[in-house]
Design an enzyme around this catalytic site. Structure first.
Site, PDB file in Angstrom:
ATOM      1  N   GLU A 159       0.845  -1.214  -0.227  1.00  0.00           N
ATOM      2  CA  GLU A 159       0.115   0.076  -0.006  1.00  0.00           C
ATOM      3  C   GLU A 159       0.836   1.281   0.026  1.00  0.00           C
ATOM      4  OE1 GLU A 159      -2.567  -0.447   3.424  1.00  0.00           O
ATOM      5  OE2 GLU A 159      -3.566  -2.280   2.626  1.00  0.00           O
ATOM      6  N   GLU A 266      -5.743 -11.259  -0.155  1.00  0.00           N
ATOM      7  CA  GLU A 266      -6.729 -10.693   0.693  1.00  0.00           C
ATOM      8  C   GLU A 266      -8.234 -10.638   0.297  1.00  0.00           C
ATOM      9  OE1 GLU A 266      -5.194  -7.123   2.656  1.00  0.00           O
ATOM     10  OE2 GLU A 266      -2.953  -7.673   2.203  1.00  0.00           O
TER      11      GLU A 266
HETATM   12  C1  XIL Z   1      -5.088  -6.354   8.623  1.00  0.00           C
HETATM   13  C2  XIL Z   1      -5.608  -7.638   9.616  1.00  0.00           C
HETATM   14  O1  XIL Z   1      -6.543  -8.524   9.139  1.00  0.00           O
HETATM   15  C3  XIL Z   1      -5.964  -7.430  11.134  1.00  0.00           C
HETATM   16  O2  XIL Z   1      -5.928  -8.528  12.159  1.00  0.00           O
HETATM   17  C4  XIL Z   1      -4.823  -6.400  11.786  1.00  0.00           C
HETATM   18  O3  XIL Z   1      -4.983  -5.964  12.885  1.00  0.00           O
HETATM   19  C5  XIL Z   1      -4.646  -5.075  10.924  1.00  0.00           C
HETATM   20  O4  XIL Z   1      -4.349  -5.575   9.484  1.00  0.00           O
HETATM   21  N1  XIL Z   1      -4.574  -4.820   4.091  1.00  0.00           N
HETATM   22  C6  XIL Z   1      -3.621  -5.570   4.632  1.00  0.00           C
HETATM   23  C7  XIL Z   1      -3.622  -6.289   5.688  1.00  0.00           C
HETATM   24  O5  XIL Z   1      -2.781  -5.379   3.596  1.00  0.00           O
HETATM   25  O6  XIL Z   1      -2.518  -6.392   6.235  1.00  0.00           O
HETATM   26  C8  XIL Z   1      -4.849  -5.940   6.759  1.00  0.00           C
HETATM   27  O7  XIL Z   1      -5.044  -6.869   7.758  1.00  0.00           O
HETATM   28  C9  XIL Z   1      -6.127  -5.610   5.966  1.00  0.00           C
HETATM   29  C10 XIL Z   1      -5.911  -4.563   5.025  1.00  0.00           C
END
Ligand code: XIL
Length: 356
Positions: A159, A266
């Protein structure tokens, strides 16, 4: 959860390969054996896990029998691999990696650098910019070297671009290392492991044109300078209606044109973005199934060498980050609270097996 019930679920999840005596266990009403994704998918199918949840037999049982790839949901991020002073904390990540190896699962590393996981020792770094960069390089070298034999791919940076403008985020990494810092992060990672696959991972690159343009400009620039990048993680945090499949296909095609491996990373599919549901309805569940199926089918249509993996961002609906993040009830994943596969699971399976 009732023991016999948990046991059945484990076996059900492992229909292919569950031993005979286990399957004779009485099934709870309404549950049916189902096919494990890992037994049919022609590419790795992953899930984000938290090592603390693996102690529950039913949880780890479904993870290891259904999936063949794992990503640490948070335990391999900078803020979790080090404490505020910069000392390493290895045990949660080590436990997760040991679990994955024991069950023959691929491990995707997430993520070496992410502005939202900047530990205090870097946020408040007292030395010069050159010393800051040395510290980041040492961190990357230490982590990548430790997991060299186990981790097949790393999100080198997560990101890096702003929403809407596509400008480089003004993170401490950007400020201390300068506008070309991403290139050097990729070089440091490659130097630590000549074989690991290097990914850039982001959200919004499907629907945010400025961000997408910046990402591809960065890729083109790295490639023109011979700086290694192997793939892109397309964070698939979507809803049952948005974005259009056509836009997803277009961005994947743009990756293929650049020779990049595609990680649908994700993945979760929100079905309650307006907050109108208090319980998951059959109708919404069927829309989610259709959505999952069409995306998996589009991924299946890609040439094999570009299909890196599809990773689900969690196992069961109630454990998903979506609920806290959006503040609505949500059911974005493949399994319900009882570890039962949802219609979305069937949709995914159907696309993988060409029955969609
Ligand atoms: C999120 C996790 O799901 C949570 O458990 C943590 O507290 C914060 O991060 N984009 C990403 C992930 O790249 O690393 C994120 O994950 C969600 C959004």
């Amino acid at each position: 959860m009732h023991l016999k019930y948990s046991f059945f679920i484990l076996c059900a999840a492992f229909m292919v390969g569950c031993n005979e005596s286990a399957v004779t266990e009485e099934s709870p009403e309404g549950t049916q054996p189902y096919t494990a994704l890992r037994s049919v998918a022609p590419f790795p199918v992953g899930v984000a896990v938290q090592s603390g949840r693996l102690g529950a037999a039913v949880h780890s049982g479904v993870v290891r029998t259904v999936f063949n790839s794992v990503t640490a949901e948070y335990e391999m991020k900078m803020q979790h691999l080090t404490d505020a002073s910069g000392n390493f904390i290895w045990s949660p990540a080590d436990a997760l990696i040991a679990f994955a190896k024991e069950h023959d699962m691929q491990i995707h590393g997430h993520t070496l650098v992410w502005h939202q996981s900047t530990p205090a020792w870097l946020a408040n770094f007292g030395g010069t910019d050159a010393e800051f960069e040395d510290a980041v390089r040492d961190y990357i070298t230490t982590v990548v070297t430790r997991y060299k034999e186990d981790v097949v791919s790393w999100d080198v940076i997560n990101e890096a671009f702003e929403d809407g403008t596509g400008a480089l985020r003004n993170s401490v990494f950007r400020r201390r290392m300068g506008p070309d810092y991403i290139a050097r992060l990729f070089q440091y990672t490659r130097a630590a492991d000549p074989d690991v696959l290097l990914f850039y991972n982001d959200y919004g690159t499907i629907w945010d044109a400025a961000k997408r343009d910046s990402m591809f400009a960065m890729v083109d620039d790295l490639q023109s300078r011979g700086i290694p990048i192997d793939g892109i993680g397309l964070q698939m945090h979507i809803t049952h209606t948005f974005p259009a499949l056509q836009n997803i296909v277009e961005v994947m095609d743009a990756m293929v044109q650049r020779g990049l491996k595609i990680h649908i990373s994700e993945m979760d599919v929100r079905v309650n973005p307006e907050g109108d549901l208090l319980v998951l309805t059959d109708a919404r569940s069927q829309l989610q199934k259709k959505r999952v199926s069409e995306i998996a089918a589009a991924f299946m249509d890609l040439p094999e060498e570009y299909r890196f993996a599809i990773t689900w961002w969690g196992l069961r609906d109630p454990e998903s980050w979506l609920i806290d993040f959006w503040g609505n009830p949500e059911w974005g994943l493949l399994f319900n609270a009882e570890y039962q596969p949802k219609p979305a699971y069937e949709g995914f399976l159907e696309a993988l097996t060409g029955r969609g």
